[in-house]
Enzyme design. Structure first.
Site, PDB file in Angstrom:
ATOM      1  N   GLU A 407      -0.352  -2.760  -4.655  1.00 29.87           N
ATOM      2  CA  GLU A 407      -1.444  -2.733  -5.620  1.00 29.87           C
ATOM      3  C   GLU A 407      -2.321  -3.976  -5.559  1.00 29.87           C
ATOM      4  O   GLU A 407      -3.543  -3.895  -5.701  1.00 29.87           O
ATOM      5  CB  GLU A 407      -0.879  -2.562  -7.036  1.00 29.87           C
ATOM      6  CG  GLU A 407      -0.324  -1.180  -7.331  1.00 29.87           C
ATOM      7  CD  GLU A 407       1.098  -0.970  -6.852  1.00 29.87           C
ATOM      8  OE1 GLU A 407       1.642   0.134  -7.079  1.00 29.87           O
ATOM      9  OE2 GLU A 407       1.681  -1.914  -6.260  1.00 29.87           O
ATOM     10  N   HIS A 474       6.969   4.348 -16.650  1.00 28.47           N
ATOM     11  CA  HIS A 474       5.897   5.299 -16.358  1.00 28.47           C
ATOM     12  C   HIS A 474       5.183   5.754 -17.629  1.00 28.47           C
ATOM     13  O   HIS A 474       4.534   6.794 -17.630  1.00 28.47           O
ATOM     14  CB  HIS A 474       6.445   6.537 -15.633  1.00 28.47           C
ATOM     15  CG  HIS A 474       7.042   6.250 -14.291  1.00 28.47           C
ATOM     16  ND1 HIS A 474       8.294   5.697 -14.140  1.00 28.47           N
ATOM     17  CD2 HIS A 474       6.553   6.429 -13.041  1.00 28.47           C
ATOM     18  CE1 HIS A 474       8.566   5.558 -12.852  1.00 28.47           C
ATOM     19  NE2 HIS A 474       7.526   5.995 -12.159  1.00 28.47           N
TER      20      HIS A 474
END
Length: 668
Positions: A407, A474
């Site tokens: 990322e 998540h």
């Protein structure tokens, strides 16, 4: 302060077909920054500059690389690469103003040293976090590759910086995508005071190239002809066959990491040894020995540079100290942008939240030929939520790019793409994973325009939120990390219509935008949405219901919780405000509602402490206190990570607590 000419020339200078003018150009290229540095060290002791990172002893690397690149090819230097700036012919008075924090520098006094960039000279300065610089170079090189312009870019770091994860990520991406980047590692033996044997455990940094599947070379960094000839050959080859190359330059810095740190940690014998390998002194001795230059010419050069330095210092010293206002400072946080609102027209269709995002993204790709989508599994697979399914067939893999799991490097590459004229949408597979890309978001994307006027045209898509049994890694709704960071815009829609229009606006906007998409809304919420392209202005809240009793302020899934509650509580007469955009925040709509109702409840899914509800509450207390009939009430999730089991998750979320607190506030 003329250096003594060493009686011994320690390098084998092989000029081959290089003409005399090239040799003199390289010599002058090293002499000028050396003389500037010598002057800066005097000024530092006099308190006329605040800090100095010396590149004495390393000039050959910067000179050689800059000499072989075209003026419009980007270079990303570090602290010790003054010669990059002088070889690009930046007026010295502007450099001197930069170092004194004056307005004629490149950062309006907002940053120091070489922490700046300039599009005029195709230089992108460093940030102190070091590692993201390689990722930015990836983005610049990717833009060059997309333009098919046969351009190369070069990026610098030291051997210490190569220990950072961002460096590894960026090298891997460059290799996978075959990006034309010269990754230049100046190995001067010490990361501040830490020697190389405490930094890495391989013999040479260049040895890592094999692991990345990347060509690599070791170059004697103090031999200007070896640097120049090797780089000239490599750059010409890269223009014909675009690819990344890892270069390790063996060199040494003769001063401290910065002047205050000194060099006591370096064995004196090592300093003496490398002093004999001085790139300027050795090359000067060679030119004299070969009759390629005379003492008189050297004196002429030195007098010329001394005059230029003194004259430009005078300009910088006479420049007034910088002054500014609150308005000027705040105005430069974002690139000024006046959006043209595009109204919806034509047919509508009843679609899900997720379809609206996909449709908005696809239409933006059609509208902006310079828009690139990057993320894990976004190409053929279509992303884990299938938002980009089929995009590769329409736009190709050049513009819809699967990324390695890195990322940080991908966000940095988005910054580089913006520098080189592209828009980027970066998909975080889940908003939780943005923590792995946090550094370049808050330190590069957010700060670049304020620091040196360079916008970051990047949208980071953030699938977020609880309610789907996804557990602690998540399910976060972590918008507060970014509402606290000046320079970022934060969007958080609750309906398909808004999701499509706000995404289009976020992409149109040249500033960095964190775009939150609640996963629980993806397939549960439907709405009639115009089929054509349209935009919704950022910073405009939506008043969904009107009433006189209480103001409910919320966003994202909280909007739907509030609507459900109000359907049950028919007797409540409330204003319901869907913020839609958290930065910029529509305070006018908030204040008007509060002044009308006198009671406020702010609902957020995030845990309470430090969330945006706290700031909105403070704003209301400061601006609307005399209109309040009760304390401002905040409702949020538990102060715990988000649990997995359905019963635990239901207990975590504030849906039921919201109804109870709403009743209590009404009866206050």
């Amino acid at each position: 302060m003329k250096p003594e000419i060493s009686p011994n020339i320690l390098f084998n200078y092989d000029r081959k077909d290089l003409d005399n003018e090239t040799l003199k150009m390289l010599y002058r290229g090293m002499l000028k920054p050396r003389m500037i540095e010598e002057k800066m060290l005097i000024l530092l002791r006099q308190g006329k500059v605040s800090k100095w990172f010396s590149g004495i002893g390393q000039e050959a690397i910067s000179v050689g690389i800059t000499a072989v690149l075209d003026k419009d090819e980007y270079i990303l230097p570090m602290h010790r690469n003054l010669a990059v700036f002088t070889m690009r012919d930046i007026p010295l008075h502007r450099l001197f103003s930069q170092w004194q924090g004056k307005a004629n520098g490149f950062t309006k006094g907002r940053d120091r040293s070489f922490h700046f960039g300039t599009q005029e000279f195709h230089i992108v300065g460093m940030i102190s976090h070091l590692g993201p610089q390689f990722g930015v170079a990836d983005g610049i090189a990717l833009a060059n590759k997309l333009k098919n312009n046969n351009k190369v870019c070069a990026v610098f770091t030291g051997e210490g910086g190569t220990s950072e994860g961002d460096i590894h990520e960026a090298l891997n991406v460059a290799s996978v995508w075959q990006l034309p980047v010269l990754f230049c590692v100046e190995n001067n033996g010490y990361g501040l005071s830490t020697p190389t044997n405490e930094q890495y455990n391989c013999e040479n940094i260049a040895d890592r190239g094999r692991g990345y599947g990347m060509e690599s070379h070791i170059i004697e960094g103090n031999n200007i002809l070896e640097v120049y000839r090797a780089l000239k050959e490599l750059v010409e080859s890269m223009r014909e066959n675009p690819r990344p190359i890892l270069l390790e330059f063996k060199t040494f810095r003769m001063r401290g990491h910065e002047e205050a740190s000194g060099t006591k940690y370096v064995p004196p014998a090592l300093i003496d040894e490398w002093g004999l390998r001085d790139p300027l002194h050795n090359f000067e001795s060679y030119l004299l020995a070969e009759g390629l230059i005379s003492e008189e010419e050297i004196e002429t050069y030195r007098n010329e540079f001394k005059l230029e330095i003194d004259e430009n210092l005078e300009i910088a010293f006479n420049e007034p100290k910088i002054e500014s206002t609150v308005e000027q400072e705040v105005a430069d946080v974002y690139q000024q942008f006046t959006p043209v609102e595009i109204q919806p027209n034509g047919e509508v269709e009843n679609i899900r939240f997720i379809d609206a995002i996909s449709q908005g993204l696809k239409q933006s790709m059609e509208r902006h030929n310079n828009l690139v989508i990057m993320g894990q599994d976004v190409a053929e697979y279509g992303g884990v939520f299938k938002i980009t399914e089929g995009f590769v067939d329409v736009f190709g893999k050049e513009r819809v790019r699967n990324t390695p799991i890195c990322e940080s490097a991908i966000v940095s590459a988005g910054m580089g793409l913006s520098i080189n004229g592209y828009k980027t949408v970066v998909e975080m597979q889940f908003a939780d994973f943005v923590s792995s890309g946090f550094n370049p978001i808050v330190n590069h994307l957010a700060k670049s325009h304020y620091r040196w006027g360079q916008n970051a045209d990047v949208v980071v898509r953030m699938p977020c939120g609880a309610g789907v049994g996804a557990g602690p890694f998540h399910s976060q709704t972590n918008e507060a990390w970014f509402t606290h960071t000046p320079g970022l815009k934060v969007v958080y829609p609750a309906f398909p219509y808004d999701a499509k229009g706000l995404l289009a606006s976020a992409i149109e906007d040249p500033n960095p935008v964190m775009y939150f998409e609640h996963k629980a809304l993806y397939r549960s919420i439907r709405q009639d949405v115009p089929m054509g392209y349209y935009t919704i202005p950022l910073g405009k809240a939506a008043l969904l219901r009107e009433g006189n009793d209480i103001s409910i302020i919320t966003y994202g899934a909280g909007v739907h919780w509030a609507l459900e509650a109000l359907e049950e509580m028919k007797d409540l007469n409330c204003d319901l405000i869907d913020l839609r955009t958290l930065v910029p925040l529509d305070v006018q709509t908030i204040y008007e509602s509060v002044k009308k109702t006198g009671k406020v409840l702010i609902l957020q899914e995030d845990s309470l402490f430090g969330g945006i509800a706290s700031d909105i509450s403070s704003l209301i207390m400061e601006k609307c206190f005399e209109y309040l009939d009760a304390p401002v009430k905040r409702v949020a999730s538990l102060e715990t990570p988000i649990p997995f089991a359905a019963a635990l998750e239901a207990n975590y979320l504030p849906k039921e607590k919201f109804k109870k607190d709403l009743r209590e506030l009404m009866s206050y």
